[in-house]
Write a protein that holds these residues in place. Sequence first.
Motif, short mmCIF file in Angstrom:
data_model
loop_
_atom_site.label_atom_id
_atom_site.label_comp_id
_atom_site.label_asym_id
_atom_site.label_seq_id
_atom_site.Cartn_x
_atom_site.Cartn_y
_atom_site.Cartn_z
N SER A 126 31.90 32.61 28.68
CA SER A 126 31.15 32.95 29.89
C SER A 126 30.07 34.00 29.66
O SER A 126 29.27 34.26 30.56
CB SER A 126 32.12 33.46 30.97
N LEU A 127 30.06 34.62 28.50
CA LEU A 127 29.15 35.74 28.25
C LEU A 127 27.71 35.28 28.04
O LEU A 127 27.45 34.34 27.29
CB LEU A 127 29.60 36.52 27.01
N HIS A 128 26.80 35.98 28.70
CA HIS A 128 25.36 35.77 28.46
C HIS A 128 24.58 36.95 29.02
O HIS A 128 24.96 37.54 30.04
CB HIS A 128 24.87 34.44 29.06
N GLY A 129 23.53 37.31 28.33
CA GLY A 129 22.63 38.36 28.81
C GLY A 129 23.32 39.67 29.13
O GLY A 129 24.18 40.12 28.40
N ASP A 130 22.94 40.25 30.24
CA ASP A 130 23.43 41.56 30.62
C ASP A 130 24.56 41.50 31.65
O ASP A 130 24.86 42.49 32.30
CB ASP A 130 22.26 42.41 31.16
N ASP A 131 25.20 40.34 31.78
CA ASP A 131 26.27 40.19 32.77
C ASP A 131 27.63 40.68 32.31
O ASP A 131 28.49 40.96 33.13
CB ASP A 131 26.41 38.73 33.19
N GLY A 132 27.88 40.74 31.02
CA GLY A 132 29.20 41.12 30.55
C GLY A 132 30.26 40.16 31.06
O GLY A 132 30.06 38.95 31.10
N ALA A 133 31.39 40.71 31.50
CA ALA A 133 32.52 39.89 31.96
C ALA A 133 32.40 39.44 33.41
O ALA A 133 33.27 38.74 33.91
CB ALA A 133 33.82 40.65 31.76
N ARG A 134 31.34 39.82 34.10
CA ARG A 134 31.20 39.52 35.53
C ARG A 134 31.39 38.03 35.85
O ARG A 134 32.16 37.69 36.76
CB ARG A 134 29.86 40.02 36.04
N PRO A 135 30.72 37.09 35.16
CA PRO A 135 30.92 35.67 35.50
C PRO A 135 32.36 35.21 35.28
O PRO A 135 32.90 34.46 36.09
CB PRO A 135 29.96 34.94 34.56
N PHE A 136 32.98 35.68 34.23
CA PHE A 136 34.38 35.33 33.95
C PHE A 136 35.27 35.80 35.10
O PHE A 136 36.10 35.04 35.60
CB PHE A 136 34.82 35.96 32.63
N LEU A 137 35.10 37.02 35.52
CA LEU A 137 35.93 37.58 36.58
C LEU A 137 35.64 36.91 37.93
O LEU A 137 36.57 36.64 38.70
CB LEU A 137 35.70 39.08 36.69
N ARG A 138 34.39 36.62 38.20
CA ARG A 138 34.00 36.02 39.47
C ARG A 138 34.59 34.62 39.64
O ARG A 138 34.93 34.21 40.76
CB ARG A 138 32.47 35.96 39.54
N ASP A 139 34.73 33.89 38.55
CA ASP A 139 35.18 32.50 38.63
C ASP A 139 36.70 32.35 38.60
O ASP A 139 37.20 31.23 38.55
CB ASP A 139 34.56 31.69 37.48
N ARG A 140 37.44 33.44 38.67
CA ARG A 140 38.90 33.38 38.59
C ARG A 140 39.51 33.77 39.94
O ARG A 140 38.99 34.64 40.62
CB ARG A 140 39.42 34.33 37.52
N ASP A 141 40.63 33.16 40.25
CA ASP A 141 41.33 33.55 41.47
C ASP A 141 42.61 34.34 41.16
O ASP A 141 43.35 34.69 42.07
CB ASP A 141 41.64 32.34 42.35
N ASP A 142 42.86 34.61 39.88
CA ASP A 142 44.08 35.32 39.50
C ASP A 142 43.82 36.75 39.03
O ASP A 142 44.70 37.37 38.42
CB ASP A 142 44.84 34.55 38.43
N VAL A 143 42.64 37.30 39.31
CA VAL A 143 42.34 38.67 38.92
C VAL A 143 43.04 39.62 39.89
O VAL A 143 42.81 39.55 41.10
CB VAL A 143 40.83 38.94 38.90
N VAL A 144 43.87 40.48 39.36
CA VAL A 144 44.55 41.48 40.17
C VAL A 144 43.61 42.67 40.32
O VAL A 144 43.14 43.22 39.32
CB VAL A 144 45.87 41.92 39.51
N THR A 145 43.31 43.03 41.55
CA THR A 145 42.49 44.21 41.78
C THR A 145 43.43 45.40 41.98
O THR A 145 44.42 45.30 42.71
CB THR A 145 41.56 44.05 42.99
N VAL A 146 43.10 46.48 41.31
CA VAL A 146 43.97 47.65 41.31
C VAL A 146 43.19 48.82 41.90
O VAL A 146 42.25 49.33 41.28
CB VAL A 146 44.43 47.98 39.87
N GLU A 147 43.56 49.22 43.09
CA GLU A 147 42.85 50.32 43.75
C GLU A 147 43.11 51.63 43.00
O GLU A 147 44.25 52.01 42.77
CB GLU A 147 43.30 50.45 45.21
N CYS A 148 42.03 52.27 42.61
CA CYS A 148 42.10 53.52 41.85
C CYS A 148 41.27 54.62 42.47
O CYS A 148 41.03 55.66 41.85
CB CYS A 148 41.65 53.28 40.40
N GLY A 149 40.81 54.41 43.70
CA GLY A 149 39.98 55.39 44.38
C GLY A 149 40.67 56.72 44.61
O GLY A 149 40.00 57.73 44.83
#
Length: 160
Positions: A126-149
């Motif tokens: 999924s990597l290209h240009g200046d996006d880093g892991a953003r496309p990989f993460l955006r296309d997944r529904d199993d990413v656990v978001t961890v609140e760290c605020g």
Amino acid sequence: MPKVLAYDGLWLRTAVEALFAGGCADVVVVLGAAVVDVPEPARAVVAADWADGLSASVRAGMAAAGAADAAVLHTVDTPDVGADVVRRVLAAARSAAGGVARAVYGGRPGHPVVVARRHWPALLASLHGDDGARPFLRDRDDVVTVECGDLATGADVDEP
């Protein structure tokens, strides 16, 4: 200015310390626009194609990760992210069925991001240009978001 140089390397030292103290056994620092000595016991790898964007750095770091069971992607320009954040996100990824977790701050996505080894081929594809892991993460529904605020702002600082 390359961010590894910010505040005479303080941001770099802070990031390396956060990763080690947060539970990472091996820390790889990807360098590009500036090549500097990295704090021990971290090791450096140079992304020769760093000018291609963030994706080049992620590729270089992943290639150097060896036999790790997961990769913790972190940036030096989030200087208030400490070991407590890394520890929390790493624990969430290890206990999640999908093996992918990312820190969020007040609901805003940030770093670190943890990706289990089984997902590395998809991440690399999924990597290209200046996006880093953003496309990989955006296309997944199993990413656990961890609140760290409650631990940090996670603010990406572009100007010291």
